[in-house]
Design an enzyme around this catalytic site. Structure first.
Site, short mmCIF file in Angstrom:
data_model
loop_
_atom_site.label_atom_id
_atom_site.label_comp_id
_atom_site.label_asym_id
_atom_site.label_seq_id
_atom_site.Cartn_x
_atom_site.Cartn_y
_atom_site.Cartn_z
N SER A 96 38.44 43.49 37.07
CA SER A 96 38.47 42.21 37.77
C SER A 96 37.40 41.23 37.26
O SER A 96 37.43 40.83 36.10
CB SER A 96 38.32 42.46 39.27
OG SER A 96 38.43 41.25 39.97
N ASP A 239 39.51 34.58 38.12
CA ASP A 239 38.63 35.66 37.69
C ASP A 239 39.35 36.45 36.57
O ASP A 239 40.43 36.06 36.14
CB ASP A 239 38.25 36.56 38.88
CG ASP A 239 39.42 37.38 39.40
OD1 ASP A 239 40.55 36.88 39.35
OD2 ASP A 239 39.21 38.51 39.85
N ASP A 241 41.08 39.20 36.20
CA ASP A 241 42.46 39.70 36.32
C ASP A 241 43.34 38.75 37.13
O ASP A 241 44.48 39.10 37.46
CB ASP A 241 42.47 41.12 36.91
CG ASP A 241 42.02 41.14 38.36
OD1 ASP A 241 41.22 40.28 38.76
OD2 ASP A 241 42.48 42.03 39.11
N ASP A 243 43.66 37.66 40.13
CA ASP A 243 44.19 37.79 41.49
C ASP A 243 43.52 36.74 42.37
O ASP A 243 43.96 36.49 43.48
CB ASP A 243 44.03 39.21 42.05
CG ASP A 243 42.61 39.73 42.01
OD1 ASP A 243 41.73 39.07 41.41
OD2 ASP A 243 42.37 40.82 42.57
#
Ligand code: MG
Length: 445
Positions: A96, A239, A241, A243
């Site tokens: 992440s 960010d 990844d 999400d």
């Protein structure tokens, strides 16, 4: 002994230190042993170690007789959407927003949601007990590609919004994908929405050379200065990844996650809808729910917990203060590109600037700090509870303590050895004062 590998958001570590290829293979074996299914989808973010971790996991999964479908570099929510539509579990290789030396492994359920704590515990048990379901040579799984996940994801998002109105508006958008997993998907969605786009750091770079991956104001200096030229309607950042999604207004002001959460909620929900948010969220959201006559459910912190509660309560939206927004009509997980699309949707529908729309949201000030955690949390918790026993408290997650004119939430991080201190008030001065009081107390422990 209660051994725990999964943090708030999957297994995290530094490759070749704690996250070795052997260990990753065991995680792969355990996840597929647990799911006991024909096939599992896998994707990764842009990190340098992505290939090493991914191929180790694939090897483990194949050894249990399960096929592995590789979807490419993708935002976590794009993998989740693929899993939901195809009704198969998934594995995401990502850390992440963590620094580039980290990586991680996250398991996705067959409905596209992150697995719950009970399932995590079962997978941990398989790993520690080495109870893998390996198969004979002639039943070993296969590994193949599927390149349809990007279109599946982007088209589905476009269907959830009034894309024709957005297209007509020809919004000017600056986007910073931070060299991460959304480097392709989010600019693609913006171009399909007929936006004028200037993209920053939309080259995949696993060293995150351009900026730190966490979309905090101090990491978004380039985007903010670009926005200060006054040439854009909105600035967007994800960010690593993707999400999560955060916004910069038309004058270059960073929009706090709480504010964007409240704003998107205001324009997305209807009367009697249900909204879910963790105990760390701003009171602005409860004010909005009151105004819209919507039901608000408060949970413990953690996107998977919010998502589970949304499913149980048939909620329309859910979200956290860090830019993690969940739109139940699309899927029950944090979704950076969906969040971006909902924001563009409301911006196109209203004849106002982003700052004007934000000005209509109840104004609360939140102060966030953290201190190193030297003791076990249970011990710290007892000390705090005893020391501030005169105050009203809530123990849903960590300790929420109510003070005159505000509150403070003290809780240990799920991924780092720190204690987070969030304080909120209508007044900046009071929010800071409350935060300082508990910061000093914890720092002196
Ligand atoms: Mg993330």
């Amino acid at each position: 002994m209660n051994l725990k590998l999964f943090g708030t958001n999957g297994i995290r570590g530094i490759p070749n230190e704690d996250l070795t290829s052997n260990f990753s293979m065991d995680v792969g074996k355990a996840i597929s042993t647990f799911f006991y299914t024909e096939k599992i989808a896998i994707a990764k973010d842009t990190r340098i170690s992505g290939d090493m971790i991914l191929t180790s996991v694939v090897s483990g999964v194949n050894s249990t007789g399960t096929d592995m479908i590789y979807l490419g570099i993708l935002p976590t929510p794009a993998l989740q959407y693929y899993c939901k539509i195809h009704k198969i579990p998934g594995i995401m290789i990502t850390a992440s927003h963590n620094p580039p030396q980290y990586n991680g492994i996250k398991a996705i359920d067959g409905d596209g949601t992150e697995i719950d704590e009970e399932k995590e515990a079962k997978i941990e048990d398989i790993i520690f007990g080495k109870k893998f379901r390996t198969v004979p040579w002639d039943s070993i799984g296969k590994y193949y590609d599927d390149n349809t996940a990007v279109d599946l994801y982007v088209n589905s998002i476009a269907k959830r919004i009034d894309y024709k109105t957005i297209q007509k508006k020809k919004l000017s958008v600056a986007i910073d994908t931070g060299n991460g997993a959304s480097y392709f998907t989010s600019p693609l969605l913006l171009s399909r929405l007929n936006c004028h786009i200037v993209s920053l750091n939309s080259n995949p770079d696993g060293k995150f050379s351009s900026r730190n991956s966490e979309p905090k104001p101090e990491n978004l200096a380039d985007l903010i200065s670009l926005m200060k030229t006054g040439k854009f309607d909105i600035g967007i950042a994800h960010d690593g990844d993707a999400d999560r999604c955060v916004f910069i207004d038309e004058s270059g002001n960073y929009v706090d996650g709480d504010k964007s959460l409240a704003l998107i909620t205001k324009y997305t929900i209807k009367e009697n809808d249900t909204v879910v948010t963790p105990v760390s969220s701003s009171d602005a959201l409860s004010d909005i729910c009151l105004e819209k006559k919507a039901r608000l459910i408060i949970t413990r912190v953690g996107a998977p917990i919010v998502a589970r509660s949304m499913i149980e309560n048939n909620a329309t939206v859910g979200g956290e203060e860090n830019g993690g927004f969940i739109y139940g009509k699309h899927q029950y997980c944090r979704d950076g590109a969906m969040t971006m699309a909902l924001m563009l949707n409301l911006l196109s529908g209203e004849n106002k600037k982003l700052s004007e729309l934000l000005g209509e949201i109840p104004d609360y000030k939140m102060v966030k700090t953290s201190v190193k955690r030297n003791k076990e949390w249970a011990e710290t918790k007892d000390i705090i509870t005893d020391k501030f026993k005169e105050n009203k408290m809530n123990f849903l997650d960590g300790i929420k303590i109510y003070e005159d004119g505000g509150w403070v939430l003290i809780r240990p991080s799920g991924t780092e050895k720190i204690i987070r201190i969030f304080s909120e008030s209508r007044s900046q001065e009071i929010a800071e004062k409350i935060n300082e009081k508990y910061y000093n107390f914890l720092n002196n422990l």
